[in-house]
Design an enzyme around this catalytic site. Structure first.
Site, PDB file in Angstrom:
ATOM      1  N   THR A   3       7.595   1.322   2.774  1.00  0.00           N
ATOM      2  CA  THR A   3       7.661   2.685   2.243  1.00  0.00           C
ATOM      3  C   THR A   3       8.997   2.908   1.546  1.00  0.00           C
ATOM      4  O   THR A   3       9.054   3.543   0.492  1.00  0.00           O
ATOM      5  CB  THR A   3       7.476   3.724   3.363  1.00  0.00           C
ATOM      6  OG1 THR A   3       6.238   3.466   4.027  1.00  0.00           O
ATOM      7  CG2 THR A   3       7.457   5.141   2.810  1.00  0.00           C
ATOM      8  N   THR A  11       0.817  -1.219   0.000  1.00  0.00           N
ATOM      9  CA  THR A  11       0.000   0.000   0.000  1.00  0.00           C
ATOM     10  C   THR A  11       0.849   1.266   0.000  1.00  0.00           C
ATOM     11  O   THR A  11       0.376   2.340  -0.375  1.00  0.00           O
ATOM     12  CB  THR A  11      -0.937  -0.010   1.231  1.00  0.00           C
ATOM     13  OG1 THR A  11      -1.868   1.055   1.125  1.00  0.00           O
ATOM     14  CG2 THR A  11      -0.156   0.132   2.539  1.00  0.00           C
ATOM     15  N   LYS A  12       2.114   1.148   0.390  1.00  0.00           N
ATOM     16  CA  LYS A  12       2.981   2.324   0.493  1.00  0.00           C
ATOM     17  C   LYS A  12       3.333   2.934  -0.863  1.00  0.00           C
ATOM     18  O   LYS A  12       3.789   4.076  -0.930  1.00  0.00           O
ATOM     19  CB  LYS A  12       4.250   1.975   1.265  1.00  0.00           C
ATOM     20  CG  LYS A  12       4.001   1.555   2.714  1.00  0.00           C
ATOM     21  CD  LYS A  12       3.369   2.668   3.544  1.00  0.00           C
ATOM     22  CE  LYS A  12       3.297   2.291   5.015  1.00  0.00           C
ATOM     23  NZ  LYS A  12       2.759   3.350   5.853  1.00  0.00           N
ATOM     24  N   ASP A  13       3.100   2.194  -1.944  1.00  0.00           N
ATOM     25  CA  ASP A  13       3.289   2.784  -3.279  1.00  0.00           C
ATOM     26  C   ASP A  13       2.452   4.050  -3.421  1.00  0.00           C
ATOM     27  O   ASP A  13       2.855   5.029  -4.048  1.00  0.00           O
ATOM     28  CB  ASP A  13       2.849   1.806  -4.371  1.00  0.00           C
ATOM     29  CG  ASP A  13       3.849   0.699  -4.617  1.00  0.00           C
ATOM     30  OD1 ASP A  13       4.870   0.627  -3.909  1.00  0.00           O
ATOM     31  OD2 ASP A  13       3.595  -0.127  -5.520  1.00  0.00           O
TER      32      ASP A  13
END
Length: 346
Positions: free
Chosen positions: A79, A47-49
């Site tokens: 991240t 999800t850090k994209d």
């Protein structure tokens, strides 16, 4: 990008629009419908994209980032990988201060992506000069032309999810979502997504997953930071020993804590039952749902979305290693290894 042909100019165009997958076996006997928002389908496998691309492009738009600059960040691994990936495409140098709790797999990935990595001790106070927060801050002060992302205290972290994850979940559930369950570390994912969903329907219940050894649950309930809550734990990217301003606690209805051991076994169970090879925090999120089910949180009309933040490949030396699980004391009479034995043909 040629959308009709699904041909992309670069890997960054694949960020977002991750699938919502119905959970069938691990939720057998549960009340309601349960869906996983599987963020491992992002090109950087987490999800850090979303925040890496959003924050960097905002910095470019404001003229803060210029060609040849250096991007610095604190990270438990995900991240950092996303920032390294964006930096490659956009032409920035990347320096990462990483917690020693991060798996060897994550650290090796960061090095492979061309990042310069500083591994910092995990179990020190946030204001200790050796902590990854302070190391990143020092490097930012020393390196001319550097930008410190500072995801824990950057409101753009929330904005990224308000503008992408929230709208995606609302559309994918056709507005029928009743519960969002998500792990809270920096708090950007749960807060930004919640903010969007609550604007659409304030009755949607937002439930955060916290770790034993973290201060978040008690802070949410009392608004008091209690150092007595802090002790070492194993789950990466979940919980905190400080209060991130990227967490909007007013958007979260309740927190529930899960243990390192239960989260690890539930992560492995997701692979065996749903064919979803996801990370440690995904196991934590699913474990939280199990506990909520036992508490009677859901009913037959519940439409529950659970955010699975990353991919299992980043935990091969941890929860997917029988040796590591055994070293932690996670295999006992209740929990035994379910891995199939390897047969070598000679």
């Amino acid at each position: 990008m040629k959308e009709d042909l699904q041909v992309y100019d670069n890997v960054l165009q694949l960020i977002g629009n991750t699938p919502l997958i119905h959970l069938n076996k691990i939720t057998n006997g549960f009340k309601g419908n349960f869906f996983a928002k599987v963020e491992a389908f992002n090109p950087g496998h987490s999800t850090k994209d979303r925040i890496a691309l959003y924050i960097i492009e905002e910095a470019e738009r404001k003229g803060i980032l210029k060609p040849g600059d250096t991007i610095i960040e604190t990270t438990s691994g995900n991240t950092g990988f996303s920032i390294a990936m964006v930096s490659i495409i956009k032409g920035y140098e990347c320096i990462l201060a990483v917690s020693s709790k991060s798996s060897k797999d994550k650290i090796d990935m960061l090095k492979t992506m061309g990042a310069k990595v500083y591994v910092c001790p995990a179990n020190v106070p946030a204001d200790d000069p050796r902590s990854y927060y302070q190391v990143a801050r020092r490097l930012h002060q020393e390196i001319k032309g550097s930008v410190y992302i500072n995801q824990y205290f950057n409101e753009l972290n929330m904005d990224a999810h308000f503008n992408s994850t929230g709208p995606e979940i609302w559309k994918q559930t056709e507005g029928k979502i009743t519960h969002l369950v998500a792990c809270s570390g920096t708090g950007g994912t749960i807060s930004g997504t919640a903010r969007f969903l609550k604007e659409k329907n304030p009755d949607i219940k937002i439930i955060g997953i916290d770790a034993f050894g973290s201060v978040l649950k008690k802070y949410h309930e009392t608004r008091e930071f209690d150092e007595e809550e802090i002790y070492p734990y194993r789950i990466e990217g979940l919980g905190k020993n400080l209060i991130p301003t990227a967490t909007d606690f007013d958007m979260i209805d309740k927190f529930i804590k899960v243990t390192d051991e239960d989260a690890a076994h539930t992560g492995r169970e997701l692979a065996r039952t749903e064919g979803l090879f996801v990370g440690y925090t995904s196991g934590a999120a699913m474990q939280g749902v199990k506990q909520l089910q036992a508490e009677g949180e859901f009913d037959k009309n519940s439409e529950v979305v659970i955010v699975f933040p990353d991919h299992g490949s980043r935990y091969m030396s941890k929860i997917y290693s029988d040796d590591w699980m055994n070293e932690q004391g996670f295999f006992d009479t209740q929990h035994e290894s379910t891995s199939q034995p390897i047969e070598v043909i000679k």
